[in-house]
Design a protein around this motif. Structure first.
Motif, PDB file in Angstrom:
ATOM      1  N   TYR A 169       7.717   3.548  -8.129  1.00  0.00           N
ATOM      2  CA  TYR A 169       7.226   3.659  -6.747  1.00  0.00           C
ATOM      3  C   TYR A 169       6.838   2.305  -6.154  1.00  0.00           C
ATOM      4  O   TYR A 169       6.650   2.201  -4.947  1.00  0.00           O
ATOM      5  CB  TYR A 169       6.053   4.653  -6.656  1.00  0.00           C
ATOM      6  N   LEU A 170       6.712   1.278  -7.004  1.00  0.00           N
ATOM      7  CA  LEU A 170       6.333  -0.051  -6.514  1.00  0.00           C
ATOM      8  C   LEU A 170       7.503  -1.026  -6.452  1.00  0.00           C
ATOM      9  O   LEU A 170       7.339  -2.170  -6.040  1.00  0.00           O
ATOM     10  CB  LEU A 170       5.233  -0.642  -7.397  1.00  0.00           C
TER      11      LEU A 170
ATOM     12  N   HIS B  90       1.256   1.423  -2.314  1.00  0.00           N
ATOM     13  CA  HIS B  90       0.223   1.823  -3.287  1.00  0.00           C
ATOM     14  C   HIS B  90      -0.975   2.467  -2.581  1.00  0.00           C
ATOM     15  O   HIS B  90      -1.555   3.437  -3.071  1.00  0.00           O
ATOM     16  CB  HIS B  90      -0.234   0.623  -4.112  1.00  0.00           C
TER      17      HIS B  90
ATOM     18  N   LEU C  49       1.888  17.625  -4.641  1.00  0.00           N
ATOM     19  CA  LEU C  49       3.281  17.674  -4.188  1.00  0.00           C
ATOM     20  C   LEU C  49       4.183  17.542  -5.411  1.00  0.00           C
ATOM     21  O   LEU C  49       3.869  16.780  -6.336  1.00  0.00           O
ATOM     22  CB  LEU C  49       3.555  16.513  -3.233  1.00  0.00           C
TER      23      LEU C  49
ATOM     24  N   THR D 268      -1.080   4.345  -0.151  1.00  0.00           N
ATOM     25  CA  THR D 268      -0.842   5.721   0.298  1.00  0.00           C
ATOM     26  C   THR D 268      -0.668   6.706  -0.862  1.00  0.00           C
ATOM     27  O   THR D 268      -0.544   7.910  -0.624  1.00  0.00           O
ATOM     28  CB  THR D 268       0.431   5.816   1.169  1.00  0.00           C
ATOM     29  N   THR D 269      -0.644   6.213  -2.106  1.00  0.00           N
ATOM     30  CA  THR D 269      -0.302   7.107  -3.223  1.00  0.00           C
ATOM     31  C   THR D 269      -1.227   8.312  -3.322  1.00  0.00           C
ATOM     32  O   THR D 269      -0.803   9.419  -3.639  1.00  0.00           O
ATOM     33  CB  THR D 269      -0.323   6.367  -4.581  1.00  0.00           C
TER      34      THR D 269
ATOM     35  N   PHE E 166       3.042   7.344 -13.418  1.00  0.00           N
ATOM     36  CA  PHE E 166       2.711   7.820 -12.079  1.00  0.00           C
ATOM     37  C   PHE E 166       2.808   9.335 -12.111  1.00  0.00           C
ATOM     38  O   PHE E 166       3.889   9.889 -12.356  1.00  0.00           O
ATOM     39  CB  PHE E 166       3.692   7.222 -11.065  1.00  0.00           C
TER      40      PHE E 166
ATOM     41  N   PRO F 112       6.219  13.417  -4.388  1.00  0.00           N
ATOM     42  CA  PRO F 112       5.410  12.898  -3.274  1.00  0.00           C
ATOM     43  C   PRO F 112       6.226  12.136  -2.234  1.00  0.00           C
ATOM     44  O   PRO F 112       5.739  11.919  -1.128  1.00  0.00           O
ATOM     45  CB  PRO F 112       4.395  11.982  -3.961  1.00  0.00           C
ATOM     46  N   PHE F 113       7.458  11.711  -2.597  1.00  0.00           N
ATOM     47  CA  PHE F 113       8.240  10.913  -1.655  1.00  0.00           C
ATOM     48  C   PHE F 113       9.354  11.707  -0.989  1.00  0.00           C
ATOM     49  O   PHE F 113      10.141  11.155  -0.232  1.00  0.00           O
ATOM     50  CB  PHE F 113       8.801   9.673  -2.352  1.00  0.00           C
TER      51      PHE F 113
ATOM     52  N   TRP G 242      -1.514  12.138  -6.444  1.00  0.00           N
ATOM     53  CA  TRP G 242      -0.790  11.384  -7.467  1.00  0.00           C
ATOM     54  C   TRP G 242      -1.481  10.037  -7.653  1.00  0.00           C
ATOM     55  O   TRP G 242      -2.185   9.574  -6.764  1.00  0.00           O
ATOM     56  CB  TRP G 242       0.655  11.140  -7.022  1.00  0.00           C
ATOM     57  N   GLY G 243      -1.201   9.415  -8.789  1.00  0.00           N
ATOM     58  CA  GLY G 243      -1.745   8.082  -8.977  1.00  0.00           C
ATOM     59  C   GLY G 243      -1.322   7.499 -10.302  1.00  0.00           C
ATOM     60  O   GLY G 243      -0.617   8.144 -11.081  1.00  0.00           O
TER      61      GLY G 243
ATOM     62  N   ARG H 226      11.176  13.989   1.691  1.00  0.00           N
ATOM     63  CA  ARG H 226      10.938  14.158   3.135  1.00  0.00           C
ATOM     64  C   ARG H 226      11.695  15.387   3.631  1.00  0.00           C
ATOM     65  O   ARG H 226      12.812  15.630   3.263  1.00  0.00           O
ATOM     66  CB  ARG H 226      11.412  12.942   3.927  1.00  0.00           C
TER      67      ARG H 226
ATOM     68  N   PHE I 205     -10.733   2.743  -5.514  1.00  0.00           N
ATOM     69  CA  PHE I 205      -9.866   2.536  -4.339  1.00  0.00           C
ATOM     70  C   PHE I 205      -9.105   3.836  -4.082  1.00  0.00           C
ATOM     71  O   PHE I 205      -9.599   4.703  -3.366  1.00  0.00           O
ATOM     72  CB  PHE I 205      -8.952   1.336  -4.618  1.00  0.00           C
ATOM     73  N   GLN I 206      -7.969   4.039  -4.729  1.00  0.00           N
ATOM     74  CA  GLN I 206      -7.209   5.267  -4.491  1.00  0.00           C
ATOM     75  C   GLN I 206      -7.906   6.501  -5.091  1.00  0.00           C
ATOM     76  O   GLN I 206      -7.693   7.623  -4.633  1.00  0.00           O
ATOM     77  CB  GLN I 206      -5.785   5.135  -5.028  1.00  0.00           C
TER      78      GLN I 206
ATOM     79  N   GLU J 201       9.666   2.442   3.239  1.00  0.00           N
ATOM     80  CA  GLU J 201       8.967   3.041   4.387  1.00  0.00           C
ATOM     81  C   GLU J 201       7.737   2.221   4.773  1.00  0.00           C
ATOM     82  O   GLU J 201       7.430   2.040   5.956  1.00  0.00           O
ATOM     83  CB  GLU J 201       8.547   4.480   4.058  1.00  0.00           C
TER      84      GLU J 201
ATOM     85  N   PRO K 283       2.057   9.959   0.678  1.00  0.00           N
ATOM     86  CA  PRO K 283       2.627   8.785   0.011  1.00  0.00           C
ATOM     87  C   PRO K 283       3.932   8.329   0.675  1.00  0.00           C
ATOM     88  O   PRO K 283       4.740   9.152   1.101  1.00  0.00           O
ATOM     89  CB  PRO K 283       2.892   9.298  -1.413  1.00  0.00           C
ATOM     90  N   VAL K 284       4.119   7.029   0.762  1.00  0.00           N
ATOM     91  CA  VAL K 284       5.347   6.458   1.326  1.00  0.00           C
ATOM     92  C   VAL K 284       5.976   5.524   0.302  1.00  0.00           C
ATOM     93  O   VAL K 284       5.289   4.977  -0.568  1.00  0.00           O
ATOM     94  CB  VAL K 284       5.086   5.690   2.641  1.00  0.00           C
ATOM     95  N   THR K 285       7.293   5.339   0.425  1.00  0.00           N
ATOM     96  CA  THR K 285       7.995   4.393  -0.437  1.00  0.00           C
ATOM     97  C   THR K 285       7.735   2.963   0.046  1.00  0.00           C
ATOM     98  O   THR K 285       7.240   2.752   1.161  1.00  0.00           O
ATOM     99  CB  THR K 285       9.503   4.641  -0.402  1.00  0.00           C
TER     100      THR K 285
END
Lengths: 418, 418
Positions: free
Chosen positions: B283-284, B328, A412, B330-331, A189, A415-416, A176-177, A418, A247-248, B217, B212-214
């Motif tokens: 997400y941000l 960001h 996914l 981890t996205t 996103f 993506p968040f 994702w991005g 769990r 970067f990502q 998190e 990815p994490v929030t």
């Protein structure tokens, strides 16, 4: 150099990737056992960790092959690298007197699982193929600004993520991005829609440095080479990369082939960098040829489909060698460490079929690549498997790298979650 | 929150940087002994490695404080972080019943040498201060293109070099590099003439992630903070940074303060990011304040001269928090590891005196900065010592970070001489 003969017959054929001349270093496991250091020979892997433990490889007073990665051997320094290679040549040549003892440590390659051959300290990726830089520059900035003004003077590089380097065979999850088209008011996103490969070689630093080094010293610091696929999310990259670089877009995964092919195996295939279009600063001049003549190719196989060779090129196409890149990397005093990995940059030739990324092969999605069976690709689809292959072709023998493969797994759904 | 009282008197004054409320984690040595884990309290450092060895800190069945870095405690997870802090509060509060036993493990701070408090896995540097981004963008690209179009949407970051991170007090050698003025036909290889500092905070990742994490998190993954000086070679940067970002310009050194100030110590000082100028992608978005109110300053002291405070600002000035940056990061699925270090980006306020780099303070060398005693500076000169300071000001107490210093050493006369 001609084929060096081994008492292991499968190593003596002209197209075997792992003849006695090669002796690449990997980490393997058999079912139920821990990963351990091994050396490929013919269609077998030699359990050198087991041999060292049994006292059959007396190269050092301290254990160098028991940690499940090759870093301790690298840390022991070039004299020890040479000592191990000599010992292996002795044990495995057709004149060996230790065949019976050594034979117990052989496992068929077909039955082992390969793991990361070394612990990556830090990962740097370069941009040192001129055709690639020109092609990508043309698409991102137009042909008049394609090659940045510094490109013919500096082996341009950026730091990547060591934590994302994985061994061949690992599935790669579509990331994702943030994506933003030229007409969009704001980014969204979403899963990457332009997921790509980059065909590269990886050089592994085996000797540390604490200040600037010459190109000759840099070449001495390199332990060996692997094939490297620098997975790239082109849509994420286009939106994020200004002004501080990718970067990502480059942090999802970088896949390396499982066998470290060492410099002595590659020595007969040394090749010069192409003629300089502008003179290099003296600190970047090469005292001798430091590229290698390595034939490279990329195969794309859709899920359940046939393989298509989508690119074929050669490592000789690079404008800068790994030694030049490493020397430049140290100019600022940047300390280099054992286990640092340097990606060469994408290796594209001058012809269309020799381009090392789908971005270039499909010209940004405008010229779809035809696959066997009738499908086409602009970028990678879920379920696609990429296989990078590399080989040096000697007089009656081959130096192979082992395939560098990875399948694209679907993004996914949340993506968040769990 | 008010001052928590300790039986160590020096910790009970309103301006002591290390009261019981703080308890920052460092690694120290006394003459002739190995570096070991310690905690600052008042004007003392508590040898917690020694206490664990003696059985006075029973927080875990396995040793967590014996390796000379704080990584094993981080790896043990947040419940263990809390357990150690509770144990220390118990031992050091004025109600402690273990004063006599604990007192044997105190050493005066004035007599110890500080070392790297943790092993840096990878280092990422961000560009998340809006005033800094605008100022630098104006100088590099003109005011109309100062803030890149992605800046209000993405916490822009790039990967740096973990191997170049050093602890406060380490001398920093002026680097060599490729320099090219706008009028020059070709670059030359020479010592950097525009060597600079960047005033930043560093966030230390204490908990790994594999997807990815929030933002919430991500905040939970952060173990603590240090001051950070991202030494920058502006002339090298200007020539090398297009198109893949800064590389050798940022690889000479990054200095961090010796004490990791943990989140519980900073909790009373949480602050919100400034109002958004454009809405962030969900997400941000921050569920609660994740910046901190930390007063920051920079002192420059020429060799043999007086100190001048050249900048004074606050960490609250950032547009993005470390938690947003980490989320960001981890996205793409980029795995984060214990010991990853995230530089905040240069922290500049709106006024001239609050700019966190000489590039901004001297406006690219056009407005020299006046120092006490009559000297001026556009960029750093050999022998200059920089000192970053940071403190949170509570009700009758202070949370200090310990100085982050470094002296500029002259460039090598021949970088390749051996």
């Amino acid at each position: 150099m001609t084929l060096m003969r081994s008492w292991i017959d499968s190593a003596n054929t002209p197209d075997c990737p792992f003849p006695l001349n090669n002796l690449p270093y990997g980490v393997f496991s058999t079912p139920g056992a821990q990963p351990r250091c091994g050396v490929a020979i013919g269609d077998q892997v030699l359990d050198v960790a087991g041999m060292e433990k049994a006292g059959l490889l007396r190269i050092s007073d301290t254990a160098l092959l028991q940690s499940g990665v090759w870093n301790p051997l690298m840390e022991a320094g070039p004299a020890m690298w040479e000592k191990l290679r000599s010992a292996l040549l002795g044990h495995l040549s057709d004149a060996s007197s230790t065949q019976d003892q050594v034979a117990q440590y052989l496992h068929p390659l077909s039955g082992v699982t390969m793991h990361m051959p070394f612990r990556v300290s830090e990962y740097t990726d370069f941009y040192a193929g001129k055709n690639h830089a020109f092609n990508v520059g043309t698409m991102f900035r137009g042909p008049e600004n394609a090659l940045p003004p510094n490109w013919l003077h500096i082996p341009i590089g950026y730091n990547g993520r060591a934590s994302s380097v994985v061994v061949s065979g690992t599935g790669v999850r579509r990331p994702w991005g943030q994506l933003k088209g030229p007409q969009d008011d704001a980014p969204r996103f979403a899963p990457c829609a332009r997921f790509d490969l980059e065909l590269e070689m990886g050089a592994i630093v085996g000797k540390p440095s604490s200040g600037p080094v010459t190109v000759a010293e840099a070449d001495d610091m390199i332990f060996g080479y692997v094939l490297l696929n620098d997975w790239s999310a082109r849509d994420i990259q286009a939106w994020e990369y200004q002004p501080l670089g990718p970067f990502q877009a480059k942090a999802t995964a970088t896949t390396i082939s499982p066998w470290i092919v060492t410099k002595p195996a590659l020595a007969p295939f040394r090749a010069s960098t192409p003629p300089r279009e502008k003179p290099l600063l003296p600190y970047l001049e090469e005292p001798r040829p430091m590229l290698y003549d390595i034939d490279l190719s990329v195969e794309l196989t859709p899920e359940g489909g046939q393989a298509t060779e989508i690119a074929r090129t050669n490592y000789k196409e690079m404008y800068y060698s790994s030694a030049q890149q490493l020397a430049h990397h140290t100019t600022s005093g940047c300390p280099m460490r054992v286990g640092d990995l340097l990606g060469s940059g994408t290796i594209s030739g001058e012809t269309k079929e020799s381009r090392g990324s789908l971005l270039e092969l499909s010209w940004g999605g405008k010229e779809p690549v035809a696959l066997e069976g009738g499908a086409t690709r602009n970028f990678l689809e879920d379920g696609d498997t990429l296989t990078l292959k590399g080989a040096c072709h000697g007089d009656g023998y081959t130096i192979g790298f082992g395939d560098c493969t990875g399948m694209v797994l679907p993004a996914l759904s949340d993506p968040f979650a769990r």
